[in-house]
Design a protein around this motif. Structure first.
Motif, PDB file in Angstrom:
ATOM      1  N   LEU A  55       0.701  -1.329   0.013  1.00  0.00           N
ATOM      2  CA  LEU A  55      -0.108   0.044   0.043  1.00  0.00           C
ATOM      3  C   LEU A  55       0.941   1.266   0.182  1.00  0.00           C
ATOM      4  CD1 LEU A  55      -2.692  -0.946   2.560  1.00  0.00           C
ATOM      5  CD2 LEU A  55      -3.081  -1.129  -0.028  1.00  0.00           C
ATOM      6  N   ALA A  56       1.892   1.007   0.705  1.00  0.00           N
ATOM      7  CA  ALA A  56       2.966   2.184   0.652  1.00  0.00           C
ATOM      8  C   ALA A  56       3.560   2.687  -0.746  1.00  0.00           C
ATOM      9  CB  ALA A  56       4.134   2.134   1.564  1.00  0.00           C
ATOM     10  N   ALA A  57       3.755   1.495  -1.479  1.00  0.00           N
ATOM     11  CA  ALA A  57       4.463   1.479  -2.768  1.00  0.00           C
ATOM     12  C   ALA A  57       3.015   2.183  -3.775  1.00  0.00           C
ATOM     13  CB  ALA A  57       4.886   0.306  -3.136  1.00  0.00           C
ATOM     14  N   ALA A  58       2.271   1.728  -3.371  1.00  0.00           N
ATOM     15  CA  ALA A  58       0.951   2.250  -4.203  1.00  0.00           C
ATOM     16  C   ALA A  58       0.751   3.787  -4.075  1.00  0.00           C
ATOM     17  CB  ALA A  58      -0.463   1.410  -4.075  1.00  0.00           C
ATOM     18  N   LYS A  59       0.818   4.230  -2.955  1.00  0.00           N
ATOM     19  CA  LYS A  59       0.733   5.573  -2.494  1.00  0.00           C
ATOM     20  C   LYS A  59       1.685   6.431  -3.322  1.00  0.00           C
ATOM     21  CE  LYS A  59       0.279   8.758   1.398  1.00  0.00           C
ATOM     22  NZ  LYS A  59       0.292   8.837   2.861  1.00  0.00           N
ATOM     23  N   GLU A  60       3.034   5.500  -3.242  1.00  0.00           N
ATOM     24  CA  GLU A  60       4.324   6.655  -3.872  1.00  0.00           C
ATOM     25  C   GLU A  60       3.965   6.613  -5.137  1.00  0.00           C
ATOM     26  OE1 GLU A  60       9.014   5.503  -4.521  1.00  0.00           O
ATOM     27  OE2 GLU A  60       7.933   4.327  -3.261  1.00  0.00           O
TER      28      GLU A  60
END
Length: 359
Positions: A55-60
């Motif tokens: 989810l952090a990668a998706a946000k990035e």
């Protein structure tokens, strides 16, 4: 809407493979990720450990995450109860509702101020259900729909069924998504691809993608978990297009005619019985000031692409796609042909429809 990839935590891919897939997809212009939080075969501990990193990668990379959820997913995530706030805090912006949610749940959740959208099962929805949702005060602007994918062979949906359901949903201004398989690494445990249409288990990735778009699907997801670079590029290249994309085999090497074939077209509003006609083709030919010599004037089979030559006077440059067999005409050149798969797209060239040949 943009097309999308699928990420399945606790299954086939390592975390670094999933992160790299998100990066490649974002660079290709893909803006959506589908994931599921309740696949029976998934390792629940791995899923829980890796979800925040995904989810952090998706946000990035500024990608919208759509999650398939169920009461089982709540246990995996360690949530005491169901709350949209949980998913909003995680960064999941769209929830695809599986079993365990009532009609009243949908109405209540749709009227949220968190920016969360709900996805319904496009494959099972009915007109009565949509009418009831609308009349009960559902915020229909927060409703989307997604067709299922089908891991087991011979259980995928028919083209006619998906087209009918998609048209119904569009009557209510609901955007619709569906899946095509990847041929790089089919997902476990069946390894037979994850298509919505059974037909797409055997057709190419390129055709399957263009087929769903021609049918009116708003967002196409690759169902399997590790598409190759070419599949990712195609998925990104064909995002946000309303045109039917056809890939014919050229019958000519004439640069002027190839240039005409590469132009964007719109079907005429007055639908002919035997052929698909275009609004722009004769103007394109006139503007190019070309003279089309008589060539390849044989029998015209369904799926052939033709150009009227100089012998047809003011019709010179008229481009047509043949729907039914027509005899030879010395005034009409055959300039390309569509394969049997490509011919399936002709029915979607309805009056006023934009289309383009990919050469």
């Amino acid at each position: 809407m943009s097309n999308g990839i699928s990420i399945y935590l606790g299954l086939d891919n390592h975390l670094d493979e999933n992160i790299e897939l998100i990066k490649k997809a974002a660079n290709a212009g893909i803006k959506r990720i589908f994931t599921s939080l309740h696949i029976p075969e998934a390792d629940a501990e791995v899923l829980k450990a890796e979800l925040k990193k995904i989810l952090a990668a998706a946000k990035e990379y500024n990608m919208d995450v759509i999650s398939d959820i169920s009461p089982r997913a709540m246990k995996i995530l360690g949530f005491a109860g169901f709350s949209l706030n949980h998913f909003s805090q995680l960064g999941i912006e769209t929830l695809r509702l599986d079993d365990g949610f009532t009609f009243d749940d949908i109405i209540t959740m749709s009227n949220n101020d968190l920016g969360i959208k709900l996805q319904l099962n496009a494959s099972t929805i009915t007109k009565d259900f949509l009418e009831n949702l609308k009349e009960a005060g559902t915020d229909m602007s927060n409703i989307e729909a997604m067709h299922n994918f089908f891991p087991r062979e011979n259980t995928g949906l028919s083209e006619e069924f998906v087209y009918k359901k998609t048209r119904l949903l569009h009557e209510y201004d609901i955007k619709v998504s569906a899946f095509i398989p990847s041929f790089n690494r089919p997902r476990s445990p069946i390894f037979a691809g994850l298509p919505t249409l059974e037909l797409h288990r055997k057709t190419s990735f390129d055709f399957s993608l263009r087929h769903l778009l021609a049918m009116g699907i708003d967002s196409v997801f690759v169902g399997d978990s590790l598409p190759n670079d070419k599949e990712i590029w195609l998925l990104g290249s064909f995002s946000d297009t309303d045109a039917v994309l056809l890939r014919p085999a050229p019958w000519t090497v004439d640069d002027d005619i190839i240039k005409l074939l590469k132009m964007p077209y719109t079907t005429r509003p007055d639908e002919a019985r035997d052929v698909i006609r275009t609004q722009e083709s004769r103007r394109y030919a006139r503007d190019s000031a070309i003279s089309i010599k008589s060539d390849n004037c044989g029998p015209r089979n369904a799926g052939y692409v033709t150009l009227d030559n100089e012998n047809y006077g003011r019709y010179q440059g008229e481009l047509q796609i043949i729907k039914e067999y027509l005899p030879p005409d010395h005034r009409v050149n055959i300039v390309a042909s569509l394969s049997n798969d490509e011919k399936l797209l002709i029915k979607y060239l309805t009056p006023g429809k934009a289309f383009k040949f990919i050469l």
